[in-house]
Design a protein around this motif. Structure first.
Motif, PDB file in Angstrom:
ATOM      1  N   ASP A  57       4.678   9.599   6.237  1.00 16.37           N
ATOM      2  CA  ASP A  57       4.879   8.197   6.594  1.00 16.37           C
ATOM      3  C   ASP A  57       6.371   7.914   6.507  1.00 16.37           C
ATOM      4  OD1 ASP A  57       5.047   5.159   6.066  1.00 16.37           O
ATOM      5  OD2 ASP A  57       2.959   5.454   6.629  1.00 16.37           O
ATOM      6  N   ASP A  58       6.873   7.087   7.401  1.00 17.82           N
ATOM      7  CA  ASP A  58       8.307   6.826   7.416  1.00 17.82           C
ATOM      8  C   ASP A  58       8.753   5.763   6.412  1.00 17.82           C
ATOM      9  OD1 ASP A  58       6.862   5.113   9.146  1.00 17.82           O
ATOM     10  OD2 ASP A  58       8.683   4.518  10.189  1.00 17.82           O
ATOM     11  N   HIS A  59       7.850   5.165   5.690  1.00 17.66           N
ATOM     12  CA  HIS A  59       8.196   4.150   4.689  1.00 17.66           C
ATOM     13  C   HIS A  59       8.149   4.756   3.287  1.00 17.66           C
ATOM     14  CE1 HIS A  59       7.195   1.592   8.131  1.00 17.66           C
ATOM     15  NE2 HIS A  59       8.145   0.822   7.630  1.00 17.66           N
ATOM     16  N   ALA A  60       9.310   4.921   2.681  1.00 14.91           N
ATOM     17  CA  ALA A  60       9.419   5.556   1.361  1.00 14.91           C
ATOM     18  C   ALA A  60       8.634   4.787   0.307  1.00 14.91           C
ATOM     19  CB  ALA A  60      10.887   5.675   0.955  1.00 14.91           C
ATOM     20  N   PHE A  61       8.639   3.469   0.378  1.00 17.71           N
ATOM     21  CA  PHE A  61       7.930   2.644  -0.594  1.00 17.71           C
ATOM     22  C   PHE A  61       6.430   2.932  -0.547  1.00 17.71           C
ATOM     23  CE2 PHE A  61       6.005  -1.418  -1.966  1.00 17.71           C
ATOM     24  CZ  PHE A  61       6.587  -1.517  -3.227  1.00 17.71           C
ATOM     25  N   PHE A  62       5.879   3.053   0.659  1.00 10.70           N
ATOM     26  CA  PHE A  62       4.464   3.363   0.838  1.00 10.70           C
ATOM     27  C   PHE A  62       4.136   4.759   0.319  1.00 10.70           C
ATOM     28  CE2 PHE A  62       0.969   5.132   3.353  1.00 10.70           C
ATOM     29  CZ  PHE A  62      -0.030   4.224   3.028  1.00 10.70           C
ATOM     30  N   ARG A  63       4.974   5.749   0.696  1.00  7.30           N
ATOM     31  CA  ARG A  63       4.745   7.123   0.238  1.00  7.30           C
ATOM     32  C   ARG A  63       4.768   7.202  -1.286  1.00  7.30           C
ATOM     33  NH1 ARG A  63       8.898   8.350   3.763  1.00  7.30           N
ATOM     34  NH2 ARG A  63      10.150   9.090   2.000  1.00  7.30           N
ATOM     35  N   ASP A  64       5.736   6.544  -1.900  1.00 10.92           N
ATOM     36  CA  ASP A  64       5.869   6.575  -3.354  1.00 10.92           C
ATOM     37  C   ASP A  64       4.635   5.981  -4.032  1.00 10.92           C
ATOM     38  OD1 ASP A  64       7.464   7.050  -5.778  1.00 10.92           O
ATOM     39  OD2 ASP A  64       7.506   4.866  -5.909  1.00 10.92           O
ATOM     40  N   GLY A  65       4.199   4.825  -3.565  1.00 12.82           N
ATOM     41  CA  GLY A  65       3.022   4.180  -4.154  1.00 12.82           C
ATOM     42  C   GLY A  65       1.761   4.997  -3.971  1.00 12.82           C
ATOM     43  N   LEU A  66       1.584   5.553  -2.798  1.00 12.58           N
ATOM     44  CA  LEU A  66       0.399   6.365  -2.524  1.00 12.58           C
ATOM     45  C   LEU A  66       0.406   7.638  -3.373  1.00 12.58           C
ATOM     46  CD1 LEU A  66      -2.174   6.641  -0.928  1.00 12.58           C
ATOM     47  CD2 LEU A  66      -0.847   7.609   0.955  1.00 12.58           C
ATOM     48  N   ARG A  67       1.574   8.286  -3.491  1.00 14.25           N
ATOM     49  CA  ARG A  67       1.689   9.486  -4.325  1.00 14.25           C
ATOM     50  C   ARG A  67       1.322   9.173  -5.772  1.00 14.25           C
ATOM     51  NH1 ARG A  67       5.581  10.425  -7.405  1.00 14.25           N
ATOM     52  NH2 ARG A  67       7.121   9.302  -6.176  1.00 14.25           N
ATOM     53  N   LYS A  68       1.846   8.081  -6.302  1.00 16.32           N
ATOM     54  CA  LYS A  68       1.542   7.715  -7.692  1.00 16.32           C
ATOM     55  C   LYS A  68       0.051   7.461  -7.880  1.00 16.32           C
ATOM     56  CE  LYS A  68       6.094   5.925  -8.795  1.00 16.32           C
ATOM     57  NZ  LYS A  68       6.938   4.747  -8.985  1.00 16.32           N
ATOM     58  N   LEU A  69      -0.561   6.796  -6.929  1.00 16.85           N
ATOM     59  CA  LEU A  69      -1.994   6.510  -6.994  1.00 16.85           C
ATOM     60  C   LEU A  69      -2.815   7.801  -6.954  1.00 16.85           C
ATOM     61  CD1 LEU A  69      -4.222   4.305  -6.958  1.00 16.85           C
ATOM     62  CD2 LEU A  69      -4.137   4.467  -4.474  1.00 16.85           C
ATOM     63  N   LEU A  70      -2.482   8.690  -6.018  1.00 14.83           N
ATOM     64  CA  LEU A  70      -3.231   9.937  -5.873  1.00 14.83           C
ATOM     65  C   LEU A  70      -3.061  10.856  -7.073  1.00 14.83           C
ATOM     66  CD1 LEU A  70      -2.565  10.718  -2.114  1.00 14.83           C
ATOM     67  CD2 LEU A  70      -4.726   9.981  -3.139  1.00 14.83           C
ATOM     68  N   GLU A  71      -1.877  10.878  -7.652  1.00 15.34           N
ATOM     69  CA  GLU A  71      -1.630  11.781  -8.772  1.00 15.34           C
ATOM     70  C   GLU A  71      -2.331  11.352 -10.057  1.00 15.34           C
ATOM     71  OE1 GLU A  71       2.644  12.312  -8.793  1.00 15.34           O
ATOM     72  OE2 GLU A  71       2.457  14.038  -7.453  1.00 15.34           O
ATOM     73  N   GLU A  72      -2.904  10.158 -10.061  1.00 11.17           N
ATOM     74  CA  GLU A  72      -3.701   9.735 -11.214  1.00 11.17           C
ATOM     75  C   GLU A  72      -5.022  10.498 -11.283  1.00 11.17           C
ATOM     76  OE1 GLU A  72      -4.205   5.512 -11.370  1.00 11.17           O
ATOM     77  OE2 GLU A  72      -2.066   5.135 -11.464  1.00 11.17           O
ATOM     78  N   ALA A  73      -5.460  11.033 -10.159  1.00 11.95           N
ATOM     79  CA  ALA A  73      -6.697  11.812 -10.119  1.00 11.95           C
ATOM     80  C   ALA A  73      -6.427  13.220 -10.631  1.00 11.95           C
ATOM     81  CB  ALA A  73      -7.239  11.865  -8.694  1.00 11.95           C
ATOM     82  N   ASP A  74      -7.342  13.730 -11.433  1.00  6.69           N
ATOM     83  CA  ASP A  74      -7.176  15.066 -12.020  1.00  6.69           C
ATOM     84  C   ASP A  74      -7.252  16.189 -10.989  1.00  6.69           C
ATOM     85  OD1 ASP A  74      -6.918  13.979 -14.566  1.00  6.69           O
ATOM     86  OD2 ASP A  74      -9.062  14.164 -14.996  1.00  6.69           O
ATOM     87  N   ASP A  75      -7.977  15.949  -9.905  1.00  4.52           N
ATOM     88  CA  ASP A  75      -8.211  17.027  -8.947  1.00  4.52           C
ATOM     89  C   ASP A  75      -7.424  16.883  -7.643  1.00  4.52           C
ATOM     90  OD1 ASP A  75      -9.632  14.828  -8.145  1.00  4.52           O
ATOM     91  OD2 ASP A  75     -11.422  15.932  -7.583  1.00  4.52           O
ATOM     92  N   ILE A  76      -6.346  16.072  -7.662  1.00  2.00           N
ATOM     93  CA  ILE A  76      -5.508  15.898  -6.471  1.00  2.00           C
ATOM     94  C   ILE A  76      -4.066  16.224  -6.819  1.00  2.00           C
ATOM     95  CG2 ILE A  76      -4.593  14.248  -4.792  1.00  2.00           C
ATOM     96  CD1 ILE A  76      -7.242  12.771  -4.937  1.00  2.00           C
ATOM     97  N   SER A  77      -3.435  16.988  -5.949  1.00  2.00           N
ATOM     98  CA  SER A  77      -2.031  17.338  -6.107  1.00  2.00           C
ATOM     99  C   SER A  77      -1.294  17.005  -4.814  1.00  2.00           C
ATOM    100  CB  SER A  77      -1.907  18.830  -6.406  1.00  2.00           C
ATOM    101  OG  SER A  77      -0.568  19.226  -6.396  1.00  2.00           O
TER     102      SER A  77
END
Length: 92
Positions: free
Chosen positions: A14-34
């Motif tokens: 995604d070209d929006h760094a703010f969106f990528r950062d938020g989505l990455r933080k959300l996904l990394e809260e899951a134990d089985d997602i990297s």
């Protein structure tokens, strides 16, 4: 003895760094997602898909250099384990 589950590898494009950062933080809260990488344009995305061979590609349709549709046509997904989730953000 329980079998250890492997992590689901996700690439965010995604070209929006703010969106990528938020989505990455959300996904990394899951134990089985990297999150294996983040791409800000289509050219980066193509290189990262080839390098990381993610299980999931979260792909924005509107990106600079090459849009999501160009990525879909250029990458041979039949030879990869990757499944694609498309996002079409509304832009003004």
């Amino acid at each position: 003895m329980p079998r250890e589950r492997s992590s689901i590898k996700v690439l965010i494009a995604d070209d929006h760094a703010f969106f990528r950062d938020g989505l990455r933080k959300l996904l990394e809260e899951a134990d089985d997602i990297s999150v294996v990488g983040e791409a800000s344009n289509g050219n980066e995305c193509i290189k990262m898909v080839d390098k990381f061979k993610p299980d999931i590609l979260l792909l924005d349709l509107r990106m600079p250099e090459k849009d999501g549709l160009a990525v879909l046509t250029e990458v041979n997904f039949e030879s990869l384990p990757t499944r694609v989730i498309l996002a079409h953000g509304r832009r003004r």
